[in-house]
Design a protein around this motif. Structure first.
Motif, mmCIF file in Angstrom:
data_model
loop_
_atom_site.group_PDB
_atom_site.id
_atom_site.type_symbol
_atom_site.label_atom_id
_atom_site.label_comp_id
_atom_site.label_asym_id
_atom_site.label_seq_id
_atom_site.Cartn_x
_atom_site.Cartn_y
_atom_site.Cartn_z
ATOM 1 N N MET A 20 30.733 63.086 -10.408
ATOM 2 C CA MET A 20 30.725 61.523 -9.817
ATOM 3 C C MET A 20 30.740 60.588 -11.099
ATOM 4 N N LYS A 21 30.566 59.690 -10.733
ATOM 5 C CA LYS A 21 31.776 58.728 -12.090
ATOM 6 C C LYS A 21 30.043 58.071 -12.642
ATOM 7 N N LEU A 22 29.891 57.731 -14.059
ATOM 8 C CA LEU A 22 28.796 57.143 -14.381
ATOM 9 C C LEU A 22 28.840 55.767 -13.933
ATOM 10 N N CYS A 23 27.314 55.807 -13.496
ATOM 11 C CA CYS A 23 27.302 54.229 -13.197
ATOM 12 C C CYS A 23 27.285 52.857 -14.767
ATOM 13 N N ASP A 24 27.626 52.009 -13.790
ATOM 14 C CA ASP A 24 27.033 51.232 -15.839
ATOM 15 C C ASP A 24 25.805 50.194 -15.198
ATOM 16 N N HIS A 25 24.728 50.360 -16.350
ATOM 17 C CA HIS A 25 23.647 49.296 -16.316
ATOM 18 C C HIS A 25 23.885 48.252 -17.066
ATOM 19 N N HIS A 26 24.802 47.759 -17.466
ATOM 20 C CA HIS A 26 24.601 46.455 -18.360
ATOM 21 C C HIS A 26 25.503 45.949 -18.314
ATOM 22 N N LEU A 27 26.697 44.732 -17.474
ATOM 23 C CA LEU A 27 27.373 43.952 -17.058
ATOM 24 C C LEU A 27 26.775 42.724 -16.689
ATOM 25 N N HIS A 28 27.595 41.738 -16.969
ATOM 26 C CA HIS A 28 27.528 40.290 -17.375
ATOM 27 C C HIS A 28 28.451 39.881 -16.571
ATOM 28 N N SER A 29 27.614 38.852 -15.802
ATOM 29 C CA SER A 29 28.781 37.691 -14.579
ATOM 30 C C SER A 29 28.438 36.315 -15.094
ATOM 31 N N GLU A 30 29.400 35.487 -14.420
ATOM 32 C CA GLU A 30 29.190 34.076 -14.922
ATOM 33 C C GLU A 30 27.380 33.033 -15.231
ATOM 34 N N PHE A 31 26.702 34.156 -14.409
ATOM 35 C CA PHE A 31 24.778 33.146 -14.952
ATOM 36 C C PHE A 31 24.885 34.044 -16.519
ATOM 37 N N SER A 32 25.549 34.483 -17.018
ATOM 38 C CA SER A 32 25.449 34.615 -18.451
ATOM 39 C C SER A 32 26.591 33.622 -19.122
ATOM 40 N N ASP A 33 25.544 32.728 -20.124
ATOM 41 C CA ASP A 33 25.947 31.940 -20.787
ATOM 42 C C ASP A 33 27.870 32.433 -21.463
ATOM 43 N N ASP A 34 27.897 33.455 -21.714
ATOM 44 C CA ASP A 34 29.138 33.342 -21.989
ATOM 45 C C ASP A 34 29.780 34.552 -21.129
ATOM 46 N N SER A 35 30.031 34.297 -19.758
ATOM 47 C CA SER A 35 31.057 34.526 -19.161
ATOM 48 C C SER A 35 31.058 34.447 -18.384
ATOM 49 N N GLU A 36 32.237 34.105 -17.488
ATOM 50 C CA GLU A 36 32.985 33.667 -16.126
ATOM 51 C C GLU A 36 33.222 34.577 -15.435
ATOM 52 N N THR A 37 33.059 35.563 -15.098
ATOM 53 C CA THR A 37 33.215 36.459 -14.553
ATOM 54 C C THR A 37 32.086 36.134 -12.688
ATOM 55 N N LYS A 38 32.983 36.236 -11.971
ATOM 56 C CA LYS A 38 32.586 36.437 -10.481
ATOM 57 C C LYS A 38 31.487 38.124 -10.155
ATOM 58 N N LEU A 39 29.860 37.588 -9.832
ATOM 59 C CA LEU A 39 30.015 39.169 -9.089
ATOM 60 C C LEU A 39 30.689 40.017 -8.008
ATOM 61 N N THR A 40 31.463 39.236 -7.437
ATOM 62 C CA THR A 40 32.731 40.092 -6.603
ATOM 63 C C THR A 40 33.596 40.238 -7.419
ATOM 64 N N ASP A 41 33.296 40.228 -8.455
ATOM 65 C CA ASP A 41 35.185 41.120 -9.358
ATOM 66 C C ASP A 41 34.439 42.029 -9.819
ATOM 67 N N ILE A 42 33.464 42.056 -10.172
ATOM 68 C CA ILE A 42 32.296 42.917 -10.660
ATOM 69 C C ILE A 42 32.443 43.820 -9.969
ATOM 70 N N ALA A 43 32.014 43.751 -8.658
ATOM 71 C CA ALA A 43 31.544 45.262 -7.392
ATOM 72 C C ALA A 43 33.249 45.042 -7.086
ATOM 73 N N GLU A 44 34.288 44.576 -6.948
ATOM 74 C CA GLU A 44 35.527 45.513 -6.941
ATOM 75 C C GLU A 44 35.074 46.305 -8.095
ATOM 76 N N GLN A 45 35.679 45.721 -9.037
ATOM 77 C CA GLN A 45 35.811 46.490 -9.749
ATOM 78 C C GLN A 45 35.397 48.055 -10.156
ATOM 79 N N ALA A 46 34.047 47.746 -9.961
ATOM 80 C CA ALA A 46 33.230 49.003 -9.630
ATOM 81 C C ALA A 46 34.083 49.884 -8.878
ATOM 82 N N LEU A 47 34.393 49.514 -7.496
ATOM 83 C CA LEU A 47 35.007 50.930 -6.573
ATOM 84 C C LEU A 47 35.847 50.700 -7.102
ATOM 85 N N TYR A 48 36.878 49.665 -7.453
ATOM 86 C CA TYR A 48 37.917 50.654 -7.537
ATOM 87 C C TYR A 48 38.022 51.703 -8.935
ATOM 88 N N LEU A 49 36.845 51.803 -9.742
ATOM 89 C CA LEU A 49 36.582 52.485 -10.842
ATOM 90 C C LEU A 49 35.575 54.199 -10.558
#
Ligand code: ZN
Ligand code: ZN
Length: 271
Positions: free
Chosen positions: A1-30
């Motif tokens: 089982m792949k280890l799960c990531d419990h520290h992730l930032h999205s565009e809701f953080s002032d220092d990130s522009e990452t869309k929430l859906t892009d995080i989900a897609e990458q996690a699924l890809y991994l």
């Protein structure tokens, strides 16, 4: 089982522009089955040159993560978290925040500031030795863990080492052994945990936070609650070195389990 990531930032953080859906897609890809989004909320952060305040638009954030959970409910478990800046001298404001919002599955307590000063900037180290500057950082964490109970795990315990003028060479564990013993004992007694934060590995450090000696001490003192986070602000760093570093160091230190969090309670997973 792949280890799960419990520290992730999205565009809701002032220092990130990452869309929430892009995080989900990458996690699924991994091949991850679960993730936790942990955007920044740092109360009383002095506005920096780029205008960042690191205040989270919490209501809008919660709605957006709820929508994401619904969208991915058949494919990926998505937890709602926050990375909350802790500072003992403004404890009232920080406690009022978590009294207001009961929605979080997971709260990372972090030190990005030391009594309002930011160790990210060279000014923090000026006029004193790096050892003194780091000691102040770690002692402020001790004050925080003695003050707060409204967090799940303490984030990147030795974060300031990353920004020392002489880098990780500035840090000698033996200089701070007593402080770390006090910090970790308090964390354990309060039923809290720590994280392995691999963010330092893509920021030119040779180890993930915290230093392997700190991790070892945590284990020796009876610490069991530990999460794994990449601190990714862009999708390419999600799960960074989890299978090549985090799993190995946890196993080598004697851990058999790591944790995810649901409704502020740890869930143990076999490594
Ligand atoms: Zn952080
Ligand atoms: Zn973070």
């Amino acid at each position: 089982m792949k280890l799960c990531d419990h520290h992730l930032h999205s565009e809701f953080s002032d220092d990130s522009e990452t869309k929430l859906t892009d995080i989900a897609e990458q996690a699924l890809y991994l091949g991850m089955s679960e993730i936790c989004i942990t955007d920044h909320h740092d109360i009383d952060y002095p506005k920096d040159e780029e205008g960042h305040t690191f205040l989270l638009d919490t209501s809008r954030y919660i709605s957006a993560v709820r929508k994401l959970q619904e969208q991915y409910k058949d494919k990926l478990t998505i937890r709602l978290g926050v990375e909350l800046g802790l500072m003992s001298h403004i404890a009232d404001k920080i406690i009022a925040y978590t009294d207001k919002y009961h929605d979080f599955d997971f709260i990372i307590g972090s030190s990005h500031l030391v009594y309002g000063k930011d160790p990210y900037y060279p000014a923090y180290y000026e006029g004193r030795s790096e050892k003194e500057a780091l000691l102040e950082y770690f002692e402020s964490i001790l004050a925080n863990v003695q003050t707060f109970d409204n967090y799940s795990i303490y984030g990147h315990l030795d974060y300031a080492v990353r920004y020392c003028p002489s880098g990780e060479a500035a840090f000698r564990f033996s200089d701070y052994g007593d402080v770390f013993e006090a910090i970790l004992k308090t964390i354990i007694e309060h039923g809290k945990g720590i994280e392995i934060n691999t963010g330092s590995l893509y920021k030119n450090m040779t180890y993930a936070h915290p230093h392997p000696e700190i991790l070892k001490l945590y284990k020796e003192l009876g610490g069991e609650i530990i999460t794994i986070g990449s601190d990714a602000h862009v999708p390419k760093y999600i799960g960074y070195d989890f299978e090549t570093y985090a799993r190995d160091i946890l196993t080598a230190t004697g851990f058999h389990y790591y944790c995810t969090f649901e409704q502020m309670k740890p869930v143990f997973h076999k490594l």
